[in-house]
Write a protein that holds these residues in place. Structure first.
Motif, PDB file in Angstrom:
ATOM      1  N   ARG A 181      -7.124  79.697  34.827  1.00 59.27           N
ATOM      2  CA  ARG A 181      -7.977  78.379  34.602  1.00 59.27           C
ATOM      3  C   ARG A 181      -7.761  77.435  33.613  1.00 59.27           C
ATOM      4  O   ARG A 181      -7.550  76.256  33.595  1.00 59.27           O
ATOM      5  CB  ARG A 181      -9.484  79.341  34.217  1.00 59.27           C
ATOM      6  CG  ARG A 181     -10.492  78.112  34.034  1.00 59.27           C
ATOM      7  CD  ARG A 181     -11.494  78.801  33.352  1.00 59.27           C
ATOM      8  NE  ARG A 181     -11.013  78.963  31.844  1.00 59.27           N
ATOM      9  CZ  ARG A 181     -11.879  78.741  30.771  1.00 59.27           C
ATOM     10  NH1 ARG A 181     -13.242  78.202  30.973  1.00 59.27           N
ATOM     11  NH2 ARG A 181     -11.420  78.898  29.537  1.00 59.27           N
ATOM     12  N   ASN A 182      -7.146  78.022  32.580  1.00 61.27           N
ATOM     13  CA  ASN A 182      -6.611  77.073  31.614  1.00 61.27           C
ATOM     14  C   ASN A 182      -5.476  76.186  32.175  1.00 61.27           C
ATOM     15  O   ASN A 182      -5.280  75.033  31.767  1.00 61.27           O
ATOM     16  CB  ASN A 182      -5.934  77.925  30.530  1.00 61.27           C
ATOM     17  CG  ASN A 182      -7.040  78.634  29.509  1.00 61.27           C
ATOM     18  OD1 ASN A 182      -8.206  78.189  29.890  1.00 61.27           O
ATOM     19  ND2 ASN A 182      -7.074  79.090  28.456  1.00 61.27           N
ATOM     20  N   LEU A 207      -6.887  73.625  33.979  1.00 63.88           N
ATOM     21  CA  LEU A 207      -7.552  72.556  33.326  1.00 63.88           C
ATOM     22  C   LEU A 207      -6.349  71.813  32.591  1.00 63.88           C
ATOM     23  O   LEU A 207      -6.696  70.389  32.405  1.00 63.88           O
ATOM     24  CB  LEU A 207      -8.520  73.158  32.090  1.00 63.88           C
ATOM     25  CG  LEU A 207      -9.624  73.913  32.604  1.00 63.88           C
ATOM     26  CD1 LEU A 207     -10.492  74.475  31.355  1.00 63.88           C
ATOM     27  CD2 LEU A 207     -10.747  72.868  33.366  1.00 63.88           C
ATOM     28  N   SER A 253      -5.657  69.187  35.094  1.00 64.65           N
ATOM     29  CA  SER A 253      -6.855  68.625  35.754  1.00 64.65           C
ATOM     30  C   SER A 253      -6.942  69.120  36.932  1.00 64.65           C
ATOM     31  O   SER A 253      -7.536  68.298  37.949  1.00 64.65           O
ATOM     32  CB  SER A 253      -6.949  67.070  35.419  1.00 64.65           C
ATOM     33  OG  SER A 253      -6.723  66.863  34.072  1.00 64.65           O
ATOM     34  N   SER A 306      -8.282  72.588  39.836  1.00 67.64           N
ATOM     35  CA  SER A 306      -9.147  73.790  40.203  1.00 67.64           C
ATOM     36  C   SER A 306      -8.538  74.751  40.919  1.00 67.64           C
ATOM     37  O   SER A 306      -9.361  75.311  41.505  1.00 67.64           O
ATOM     38  CB  SER A 306     -10.445  72.957  40.341  1.00 67.64           C
ATOM     39  OG  SER A 306     -10.404  72.507  41.850  1.00 67.64           O
ATOM     40  N   LEU A 315      -6.192  76.526  25.661  1.00 68.12           N
ATOM     41  CA  LEU A 315      -6.308  75.231  26.016  1.00 68.12           C
ATOM     42  C   LEU A 315      -5.708  74.250  24.745  1.00 68.12           C
ATOM     43  O   LEU A 315      -5.896  73.028  24.609  1.00 68.12           O
ATOM     44  CB  LEU A 315      -7.811  74.612  26.175  1.00 68.12           C
ATOM     45  CG  LEU A 315      -8.341  74.888  27.444  1.00 68.12           C
ATOM     46  CD1 LEU A 315      -9.907  74.606  27.433  1.00 68.12           C
ATOM     47  CD2 LEU A 315      -7.569  74.675  28.813  1.00 68.12           C
TER      48      LEU A 315
END
Lengths: 378, 666
Positions: free
Chosen positions: A38-39, A42, A45, A47, A258
């Motif tokens: 997930r990081n 991110l 940018s 998914s 992050l």
């Protein structure tokens, strides 16, 4: 699902404990992997971690199915799996989709997958069948190992031609693991290893190894001896080198979620697939990585413990081979990210993004669990 | 199932080893991780802050070219342009109005700029640089393009020549830039040629490199840089250009600039270096003589003047007429495109190094050949009746009535054609060519630094080649008076005549007097270069130079009207038939193209010559009437410039016998 297996006898109890430990380790690994992904998503940018959840669910369902299925059915279908896999490997060379100068993917009914992922468990089944049916009372010598070596060499050669050096190495390592587990005379083993070491330079000379693969080896060698005089070296060696910087900048406790500089800059190549470990190492540091390796270690140990609970040679070897698939994949990938090996292009089991890879890894875990769950059924 | 327990015992060993293997491999990985994250963590973390290495090219300023007296002929000038990114402008009307209030733009320019910005903002080019106003007043006076200095007491720029004062627009804009979002100042180097058309052919021009130049340069040239295209700018391009510097720094992960010195290897070994300015070059040209040449030729349509030092081969003047203005448009007062001379007159062609039929100026060579071959001596007399019947072909003298019976000195002075026809017949074409080429270097490249063409000296074999007229015996007669297929460049003639009067040294003509030594900046003057020594006996030189002296200084001489009393010069006139047609020429020019070329090649003073002067007027007419006065005007300028050095020569020039003027050959 293992509930009914618990509490029957002392040995059953131990096996059930190992299965439980393995499942816990696997689930924690999957959760850690999804959070990490997930990081990574991110940073970019994107998914794709959501898609990955789907692959994990599919993989887990498949693993459960495989674990609970009757192993005898697998034994019967083994030649179909193996030769079907070989045919698919041939097909991929002929009609495969070319991505980055390599033919690794094949599309069937709109779904693209890598036959090389499929051949790994098929090879394990085939080898297990061979050693089960043609058991030698003595330790195996080179001559008696000729057939299983052929069984390994055929898909390994086809995958090398794609080219996919990483999977070739995994397939060979898995094959040798199964043979070695079954027992090979030390002398034969040494001759075998020596032959391979001799063949490597010859393959290099005969251009069996692709130019870009050679370049990766050169970059890797250059990383060992930092001589920064040329701008060329600085630019060409950048990719694996930056992975090292990312890992190193994680220090002891990591930069935190992050906060990865290298990851944030998207300078890491293959950040969410082959080099996902670098993102994890940058964010979680040495402590996080040791915890991760511990999880892998516990999983492998538990699965191996489960494997030998099988009443019967076929089941044991299938389980061991399945563990070997995940183990070697993990070792080669970590070695690549940490700069111990040249870049070979392999994913990290349970951490990297990717449908084929995730499903195949979970499938292997299911296979490894099967033998321990179905004691004495063959 | 009996082997069941046995199996289990058997595999127990394998499982133990497998577990050991797994643990061992994981420990190795952990060890590597420890090395990277704990031991080398700090170093790698620093490296991780690096995004990439930036190498900024710092342009080197191009060397300055000066004349022999230090007058600047070509130099780099920094020009500031006002640029704008239309989309970044916040208030188009307001900002343009401010620029008008600051007197950077006049009303119509402001109107135009506002319109262009609005248009670009609407279109896809809104984020691209737009030139708002080129060449802000700063370096050069807008009135006369001379350099300006900043008078800090008044806060104005003052022209060093005309004294006019100007607002320093660059400084004004700089101070108000915060009120002009979207605008910025950019500087670039522009090549400035203060001497304008005076030295255009010799100095040459530069312009921006093209894709082909960049490819050929193998990385030395980058887009936007300048490269010499002609003249000295081209010939000495490598030295003039200098070496660009490089500003190397490391761009951090957050876009910040990092000092490589503070980073671990390999980055701390990156080094910046300053640009090395191009070499300064001093030419042998004398701007005074260039001006004299331009003035003298200005009465004519087309021509060239060469002045060369007879002892050193230094070229003091090399002017081709009409010339062109090499100044880039941004530096011109009116920024208008150049008004160039009619293309039919080939303003871009350097006529001083272009071959033409020489006519009678070639007779010097014929005379030397005949004297050295023993076909003529001081006592030789030949009768000229105005025409020579040679194998039923009539070869006419320019004087129809004939010169009567004359010797070689008078024949040179009066330029008697029949005299030289007769000599040529005994010499033959190939002997004549031998002296022209192997002695005087006619038909060879002279070796001057700038691109040149070479002339032609035909031989019997030359005519034998394909596509040329078949050889006929009369060709030697034509060649002896510089007609037929003989072609010579003005510069080659200067070199040939210099060799006659400097003791037989055929020199390499040179435009470059000195080049700055890279380290010290000192400029050692280059030594003369002798192509070869000519073994012409003094007796021959005396007879020929006597003829050349008389040509200017006796009443029968062809250049007598152009003589200078008191400090005479010597030389030979030439009138060469060269009718031609050129595409694009109107009727008036077609008539002009039928005229003869007018030549004068001489040296001054007549005794102990210092310079050799070639005046060539293309289709000018009679050499003595047209070219000799051009040479005279240039020689007068030379005398005026060196008046003090000639003081004693003026005194007693006439008292010395003319035949002793030439020093003995070494």
């Amino acid at each position: 699902m293992s509930h009914s297996l618990l509490g029957h006898s002392a040995s059953t109890h131990r096996a059930g404990g190992s299965v439980f430990v393995a499942l816990v380790a696997l689930l924690v690994l999957l959760v850690v992997g999804l959070m990490n992904l997930r990081n990574a998503a991110l940073y970019a940018s994107e998914s794709f971690h959501q898609t990955q959840v789907l692959w994990v669910v599919i993989g887990l369902v498949l693993a459960a199915t495989v674990a609970l299925m009757d192993l005898r059915m697998f034994e019967r279908l083994t030649p179909v799996f193996y030769w079907g896999g070989v045919i698919l490997l041939l097909a991929v060379l002929l009609v495969g989709r070319e991505v980055n100068n390599a033919r690794r993917w094949i599309a069937v009914g709109g779904i693209a997958f890598q036959p090389s992922e499929f051949i790994k468990p098929a090879l394990v089944l085939m080898l297990a069948r061979f050693f089960h049916s043609e058991r030698s009372p003595e330790r195996y010598t080179l001559r008696t190992l000729l057939r299983p070596m052929g069984l390994v060499a055929l898909p390994a050669g086809l995958i090398l031609v794609e080219p996919d050096l990483g999977t070739t190495l995994v397939v060979m390592a898995v094959g040798f693991s199964v043979m070695f587990f079954e027992g090979v005379r030390l002398r034969s083993f040494l001759i075998l290893v020596g032959t391979i070491l001799l063949l490597l330079p010859i393959a290099w000379r005969l251009d069996l190894i692709q130019p870009y693969q050679k370049e990766r080896v050169r970059v890797w060698l250059a990383m060992k001896t930092p001589q920064p005089e040329g701008r060329k070296k600085l630019d060409k060696g950048m990719q694996p080198e930056q992975a090292l910087w990312a890992v190193g900048s994680g220090r002891i406790t990591g930069k935190g979620g992050l906060q990865g500089v290298q990851s944030r800059l998207k300078v890491l190549p293959e950040m969410h697939t082959d080099f996902i470990l670098a993102t994890f190492a940058e964010e979680r540091g040495f402590v996080g990585c040791v915890f991760l390796f511990l999880l892998y270690g516990v999983l492998f140990a538990a699965l191996l413990t489960v494997a030998v609970r099988a009443r019967e040679r076929f089941g044991v070897l299938v389980s061991v081979g399945a563990v070997a698939i995940v183990f070697w994949q993990m070792v080669f990938n970590a070695g690549m990210v940490l700069g111990l090996f040249p870049v070979v292009g392999l994913t990290m089991p349970f951490l990297s993004y990717g449908g084929s890879a995730t499903i195949s890894s979970l499938f292997a875990v299911g296979l490894a669990l099967n033998a321990g769950l179905h004691r004495g059924q063959v | 199932m009996t082997s069941l327990s046995g199996d289990r015992i058997e595999y127990r060993t394998q499982v133990r080893w497998s577990l050991i293997l797994v643990v061992a491999v994981l420990l190795v990985l952990t060890g590597r991780l420890f090395m990277l994250q704990v031991v080398q963590g700090e170093r790698l973390e620093t490296l991780a802050r690096v995004s990439h290495v930036v190498r900024e090219r710092i342009p080197a300023s191009r060397g300055t070219i000066r004349d022999r007296n230090g007058e600047t002929l070509a130099t780099d000038i920094e020009v500031s342009d006002l640029m704008v990114v239309p989309r970044y402008v916040q208030d188009v009307r307001g900002e343009v109005a401010l620029l008008r209030d600051l007197a950077v733009l006049d009303a119509s320019q402001a109107e135009d700029l506002a319109r262009r910005i609005e248009e670009a903002r609407a279109g896809p080019q809104g984020f691209q640089w737009l030139l708002a106003r080129p060449n802000l007043t700063g370096s050069l006076c807008p009135h006369d393009q001379e350099r300006m200095t900043f008078d800090s007491s008044r806060g104005m720029l003052v022209c060093t020549v005309c004294g006019r004062e100007f607002q320093d627009q660059r400084a004004v804009i700089q101070s108000r830039l915060h009120e002009l979002p979207g605008f910025s100042l950019q500087t670039r180097a522009v090549r400035h040629y203060p001497a304008r058309d005076l030295t255009a052919h010799a100095v040459g021009i530069v312009n921006e490199v093209g894709p082909g130049d960049i490819r050929r340069s193998e990385g030395r040239l980058k887009p936007g840089e300048l490269i010499g295209r002609s003249g000295i700018e081209k010939a000495l391009d490598d030295g003039l250009r200098g070496v660009p510097g490089e500003n190397v720094f490391v761009r951090g992960a957050g876009g910040e600039r990092l000092d490589p010195k503070g980073l671990p290897p390999p980055f701390n070994e990156l080094e910046s270096f300053a640009p090395r300015r191009g070499q300064d070059v001093t030419l042998s040209l004398d701007l005074t003589l260039q001006k004299a040449a331009r003035d003298a030729l200005s009465r004519h349509r087309s021509g060239a003047v060469v002045v060369m030092d007879v002892d050193t081969g230094e070229v003091l003047a090399l002017y081709s007429h009409p010339s062109f203005d090499p100044e880039p448009a941004v530096l011109r007062a009116d920024s208008s495109p150049t008004t160039r001379a009619d293309a039919v007159l080939s303003p871009l062609l350097n006529k001083a190094v272009t071959p033409y039929p020489p006519g009678s100026v070639f007779k010097m060579v014929t005379a030397v050949a005949a004297l050295m071959e023993g076909r003529a001596d001081a006592r030789t007399r030949i009768e000229c009746r105005g025409v020579l019947d040679y194998k039923r072909h009539l070869f006419r003298c320019h004087k129809r009535s004939g010169h009567g019976e004359i010797g070689i000195v008078e024949a040179i002075a009066a330029s008697c054609d029949v005299f030289f026809y007769t000599l040529a017949d005994t010499l033959g074409l190939d002997t004549l060519a031998h002296y022209a080429r192997d002695y005087f270097g006619i038909g060879e490249f002279t070796g001057i630094e700038v691109p040149e063409r070479r002339g032609v000296v035909p031989t019997v074999r030359w005519y034998g080649r394909q596509g040329r007229p078949a050889y006929q015996p009369g060709f030697a007669l034509n060649a002896s008076v510089g007609q037929g297929d003989v072609r010579v460049t003005p510069l080659a003639l200067a070199r040939a005549y210099a060799a006659l009067v400097n003791g037989g040294r055929l020199l390499r003509p040179r435009l470059v007097r000195a080049r700055a030594a890279p380290a010290t900046g000192s400029q050692p003057v280059a030594a003369p270069e002798v192509t070869r020594f000519l073994d012409i006996p003094p007796s021959v030189v005396r007879l020929v130079t006597a003829g050349l002296h008389d040509a200017v200084n006796t009443e029968d001489g062809t250049a007598y009207p152009a003589r200078i009393e008191g400090l005479p010069f010597a030389g030979k006139t030439g009138t060469a038939q060269a009718p031609e047609t050129r595409p694009g020429a109107d009727e008036r020019l077609q008539t002009w193209l039928k005229e003869d070329h007018a030549w004068f090649v001489g040296y001054a003073p007549s005794r102990r010559p210092r310079v050799v002067v070639v005046a060539f007027v293309e289709h000018g007419g009679f050499g003595g009437q047209v070219a000799a006065p051009v040479a005279r005007q240039v020689i007068e300028a030379y005398y005026a410039e060196h008046a003090d050095e000639f003081a004693d020569l003026w005194e007693d020039f006439d008292r010395e016998p003319i035949l002793d003027i030439v020093p003995e050959a070494p």
